[in-house]
Design a protein around this motif. Structure first.
Motif, mmCIF file in Angstrom:
data_model
loop_
_atom_site.group_PDB
_atom_site.id
_atom_site.type_symbol
_atom_site.label_atom_id
_atom_site.label_comp_id
_atom_site.label_asym_id
_atom_site.label_seq_id
_atom_site.Cartn_x
_atom_site.Cartn_y
_atom_site.Cartn_z
ATOM 1 N N LEU A 21 37.261 39.726 51.866
ATOM 2 C CA LEU A 21 36.948 41.576 50.936
ATOM 3 C C LEU A 21 37.720 41.970 52.207
ATOM 4 O O LEU A 21 37.835 43.490 51.660
ATOM 5 N N GLY A 22 36.894 42.016 52.901
ATOM 6 C CA GLY A 22 36.692 42.977 54.357
ATOM 7 C C GLY A 22 36.489 44.354 54.543
ATOM 8 O O GLY A 22 36.572 45.027 54.774
ATOM 9 N N LEU A 23 35.325 44.304 53.406
ATOM 10 C CA LEU A 23 33.591 45.133 52.911
ATOM 11 C C LEU A 23 33.630 45.421 54.338
ATOM 12 O O LEU A 23 33.160 45.319 55.443
ATOM 13 N N PRO A 24 33.644 47.588 54.283
ATOM 14 C CA PRO A 24 32.710 47.713 55.130
ATOM 15 C C PRO A 24 31.329 47.660 55.166
ATOM 16 O O PRO A 24 29.771 48.094 54.071
ATOM 17 N N ILE A 68 28.267 37.883 45.261
ATOM 18 C CA ILE A 68 29.670 37.031 45.612
ATOM 19 C C ILE A 68 30.295 38.341 44.222
ATOM 20 O O ILE A 68 31.410 38.840 44.680
ATOM 21 N N CYS A 69 29.777 37.679 43.081
ATOM 22 C CA CYS A 69 30.746 38.605 42.301
ATOM 23 C C CYS A 69 30.483 40.034 42.351
ATOM 24 O O CYS A 69 31.538 41.253 41.774
ATOM 25 N N GLU A 76 37.665 45.510 43.933
ATOM 26 C CA GLU A 76 38.133 45.576 43.050
ATOM 27 C C GLU A 76 39.512 44.907 43.000
ATOM 28 O O GLU A 76 40.385 44.443 42.963
ATOM 29 N N SER A 77 38.746 43.028 43.079
ATOM 30 C CA SER A 77 39.302 42.091 43.986
ATOM 31 C C SER A 77 39.605 41.220 42.774
ATOM 32 O O SER A 77 38.576 40.796 41.798
ATOM 33 N N LEU A 79 39.475 38.133 43.265
ATOM 34 C CA LEU A 79 38.019 37.140 42.986
ATOM 35 C C LEU A 79 37.254 36.800 42.075
ATOM 36 O O LEU A 79 36.650 36.420 41.479
ATOM 37 N N TRP A 80 36.998 38.451 40.871
ATOM 38 C CA TRP A 80 36.506 38.382 39.750
ATOM 39 C C TRP A 80 37.574 38.736 39.138
ATOM 40 O O TRP A 80 37.880 39.877 39.415
ATOM 41 N N PRO A 81 38.078 37.583 38.328
ATOM 42 C CA PRO A 81 39.271 37.902 37.266
ATOM 43 C C PRO A 81 39.153 39.043 36.056
ATOM 44 O O PRO A 81 37.678 39.277 35.870
ATOM 45 N N ARG A 82 40.000 39.699 36.020
ATOM 46 C CA ARG A 82 40.014 40.472 34.828
ATOM 47 C C ARG A 82 39.619 39.515 33.314
ATOM 48 O O ARG A 82 38.939 40.540 32.897
ATOM 49 N N SER A 83 40.043 38.904 33.397
ATOM 50 C CA SER A 83 39.856 38.127 32.098
ATOM 51 C C SER A 83 39.043 37.928 31.991
ATOM 52 O O SER A 83 38.119 37.454 32.292
ATOM 53 N N VAL A 84 38.180 38.453 30.256
ATOM 54 C CA VAL A 84 37.075 37.475 30.119
ATOM 55 C C VAL A 84 36.900 35.975 29.742
ATOM 56 O O VAL A 84 36.096 35.745 30.080
#
Length: 212
Positions: A21-24, A68-69, A76-77, A79-84
């Protein structure tokens, strides 16, 4: 954010997702052999005395799958899907892995990599045989499921892939019979295309556990 880690299985998935994700993130190495996970200041973050742990502002999180979730949602990736429904599918795979594949592949990882690292001697042949049997059983389920699917959720990469595959980089060094499962191998080869998967841990002068 601070991510407390060691170069072992559960932290590997957290470091891999964070890198992807390249997060700081500030990475804080916890030396398990020195017992740093049992120090009062660390237990205040994670009362289980385990790694990884994440501190994000005022929030502390432990358990790699939760971390990781959180990281994927924080970024806002997808990798954690939008759909329930897909979120439920992610939870299914996280649960399945913790109870089945990770459990027994982790036993092989312990026998072949952790025991010599901490001076507990050679692998126990009976425990190895038992774990390999369960590995074959659960890898067979995964192999069948992956037929016709690129990733666990179909076309979409998710945190589930990072979690379920986390033992597989150690397959050769820990005597996991991965080569018997071509779909699992193909799926893991796709993850190996990501630098964050191949080399998830921050660079240090010395390495805690030999990498695969």
């Amino acid at each position: 954010m601070k991510l407390y880690y060691a170069e072992t299985l559960a932290p590997r998935k957290a470091c891999a997702v964070a890198g992807y994700l390249g997060l700081p993130i500030d990475y804080v190495f916890v030396d398990l052999r020195k017992g740093e996970q049992t120090r009062p200041d660390y237990l205040a973050i994670n009362p289980n005395g385990k790694v990884p742990s994440l501190v994000d502002g005022e929030k502390s999180l432990w358990e790699a799958d939760a971390i990781i979730c959180h990281l994927a949602q924080r970024a806002e990736s997808e990798l954690w899907p939008r759909s329930v429904q897909q979120q439920i599918d992610v939870l299914r795979w996280l649960s399945w892995n913790s109870q089945h594949l990770y459990r027994h592949a982790g036993s092989l990882y312990f026998e072949y990599l952790i025991k010599p690292w901490v001076g507990l001697g050679e692998p126990d042949p009976s425990k190895v045989a038992e774990a390999q049997g369960f590995f074959r059983k659960h890898a067979s389920v995964l192999d069948q499921y992956l037929k016709g699917r690129k990733w666990l959720l179909g076309h979409d990469l998710s945190v589930a892939d990072f979690s379920v595959a986390v033992t597989l980089p150690y397959a050769k060094s820990a005597a996991m019979p991965l080569d018997e499962f071509p779909e699992v191998q193909r799926w893991h080869d796709q993850l190996n295309a990501f630098e964050a998967w191949r080399n998830p841990f921050p660079r240090r002068e010395t390495h805690a556990v030999a990498h695969a």
